[in-house]
Design a protein around this motif. Structure first.
Motif, mmCIF file in Angstrom:
data_model
loop_
_atom_site.group_PDB
_atom_site.id
_atom_site.type_symbol
_atom_site.label_atom_id
_atom_site.label_comp_id
_atom_site.label_asym_id
_atom_site.label_seq_id
_atom_site.Cartn_x
_atom_site.Cartn_y
_atom_site.Cartn_z
ATOM 1 N N PHE A 117 0.839 -1.200 0.000
ATOM 2 C CA PHE A 117 0.000 0.000 0.000
ATOM 3 C C PHE A 117 0.871 1.247 0.000
ATOM 4 O O PHE A 117 0.613 2.202 -0.739
ATOM 5 N N ALA A 118 1.917 1.238 0.836
ATOM 6 C CA ALA A 118 2.847 2.376 0.865
ATOM 7 C C ALA A 118 3.513 2.552 -0.494
ATOM 8 O O ALA A 118 3.727 3.677 -0.952
ATOM 9 N N MET A 119 3.831 1.434 -1.154
ATOM 10 C CA MET A 119 4.451 1.495 -2.472
ATOM 11 C C MET A 119 3.507 2.132 -3.482
ATOM 12 O O MET A 119 3.921 2.945 -4.312
ATOM 13 N N ALA A 120 2.226 1.785 -3.414
ATOM 14 C CA ALA A 120 1.246 2.355 -4.336
ATOM 15 C C ALA A 120 1.101 3.857 -4.111
ATOM 16 O O ALA A 120 1.027 4.640 -5.063
ATOM 17 N N VAL A 121 1.076 4.264 -2.856
ATOM 18 C CA VAL A 121 0.948 5.693 -2.533
ATOM 19 C C VAL A 121 2.176 6.458 -3.006
ATOM 20 O O VAL A 121 2.073 7.533 -3.616
ATOM 21 N N LEU A 122 3.357 5.904 -2.748
ATOM 22 C CA LEU A 122 4.590 6.562 -3.166
ATOM 23 C C LEU A 122 4.681 6.633 -4.685
ATOM 24 O O LEU A 122 5.093 7.645 -5.255
ATOM 25 N N GLY A 123 4.286 5.550 -5.354
ATOM 26 C CA GLY A 123 4.309 5.546 -6.814
ATOM 27 C C GLY A 123 3.383 6.591 -7.403
ATOM 28 O O GLY A 123 3.732 7.271 -8.370
ATOM 29 N N ALA A 124 2.191 6.734 -6.804
ATOM 30 C CA ALA A 124 1.254 7.752 -7.282
ATOM 31 C C ALA A 124 1.829 9.152 -7.084
ATOM 32 O O ALA A 124 1.670 10.026 -7.941
ATOM 33 N N ALA A 125 2.515 9.353 -5.965
ATOM 34 C CA ALA A 125 3.114 10.657 -5.711
ATOM 35 C C ALA A 125 4.194 10.974 -6.728
ATOM 36 O O ALA A 125 4.295 12.087 -7.232
ATOM 37 N N LEU A 126 5.012 9.990 -7.059
ATOM 38 C CA LEU A 126 6.104 10.212 -8.003
ATOM 39 C C LEU A 126 5.599 10.450 -9.422
ATOM 40 O O LEU A 126 6.181 11.226 -10.172
ATOM 41 N N ARG A 127 4.498 9.790 -9.782
ATOM 42 C CA ARG A 127 4.022 9.868 -11.166
ATOM 43 C C ARG A 127 2.973 10.953 -11.384
ATOM 44 O O ARG A 127 2.882 11.523 -12.468
#
Length: 295
Positions: free
Chosen positions: A118-128
């Motif tokens: 879940f943290a990975m998905a949130v971080l990925g959304a922030a980066l993209r």
């Protein structure tokens, strides 16, 4: 961004471990898990940035997030196992027992790794999405939603926090607010710099039409979401013996107002976030005081 993701990781670990009953099982492991989640979260962002910068590691870079979560899970399980030796063995309804230390510790890998997805998905959304790569204010654009969410969640959780959770929540709250203040200061400095560039008062930079540079479309934006119609050129008077060297630095708008509009909007969001956090914190502390008075 590194510190803010550490705060987010600590809050996520607090929620997950509370749902799993870790505070009741072992308060020491609960506290250790929150602390190490913050530390590993910060290290994960650093490792992710370095791996993404190297093409051969780019495809594997996102594995560091669930692996980091798994590492925290195994640390928590190790603490529980070590504490259980002083008391009595622990047997869970799933059949997992501290009598089998290797299986017990390795079980922390999925327990920590799955929530980390879940943290990975949130971080990925922030980066993209939140902070497009290349803009000079990308770090600030990512910090605001992460720090704002951490501040509001930590402030609200104060009303229901146990004694062991209060220090962790207060630390998250203080650091999240500090991150928001840092964005305010950074944006203020960026607006002042743009004001000097547009006024021609900063002799290190020059504003020129975007068409003068054939590769202007590749320039990073001085402020994200601003439509590029001009270029900011860095001037180095000492770089070449034939005269000053001019290097394209960033793209921006042709007018100062359009160039700083996103910064002005972000300032309003930051002020609203900090005001709301203050109100939620006051309400949570008042609720705790009232509950204590009638308890």
């Amino acid at each position: 961004m590194t510190a803010v993701f550490g705060l987010f990781s600590a809050l996520l670990a607090l929620v997950v471990m509370r749902l799993l009953g870790t505070p009741e099982l072992n308060p020491v492991a609960y506290a250790v898990g929150i602390v190490y989640s913050a530390i590993v979260g910060m290290g994960t962002v650093r490792a992710l940035e370095r791996m993404r910068a190297k093409p051969r590691w780019g495809g594997l870079s996102w594995l560091v997030v669930p692996l980091g979560g798994g590492l925290v899970g195994m640390i928590v399980q190790t603490v529980v196992y070590d504490q259980s030796k002083l008391d009595r063995p622990i047997l869970l309804s799933t059949g997992l027992s501290t009598a089998e230390p290797l299986a017990w510790i390795l079980s922390g890998l999925p327990l920590g790794g799955i929530p980390a997805l879940f943290a990975m998905a949130v971080l990925g959304a922030a980066l993209r999405v939140v902070a497009p790569m290349g803009a000079h204010d990308s770090r600030e654009r990512m910090t605001v939603p992460f720090a704002g969410a951490c501040a509001l969640l930590a402030a609200g959780a104060l009303a229901f926090a146990t004694t062991i959770e209060l220090p962790a929540l207060m630390i998250v709250l203080v650091f999240a607010i500090a991150a928001l203040v840092q964005v305010l200061v950074s944006d203020r400095g960026r607006m002042r710099w743009l004001d000097r560039v547009f006024a021609g008062e900063d002799t290190s930079f020059e504003l020129v039409p975007l068409a003068r540079y054939p590769n202007a479309s590749d320039l990073p934006a001085a402020v994200a979401t601003v439509f590029p119609s001009a270029a900011i050129v860095r001037i180095d008077e000492t770089a070449a013996y034939r005269g000053s060297a001019r290097t394209p630095f960033a793209s921006t708008s042709s007018t100062l107002h359009e160039a700083v509009v996103p910064l002005l909007r972000r300032r309003l969001v930051l002020v609203a976030l900090m005001a709301t956090t203050a109100l939620v914190t006051s309400g949570a502390l008042a609720a705790r005081a009232f509950a204590a008075s009638i308890g």
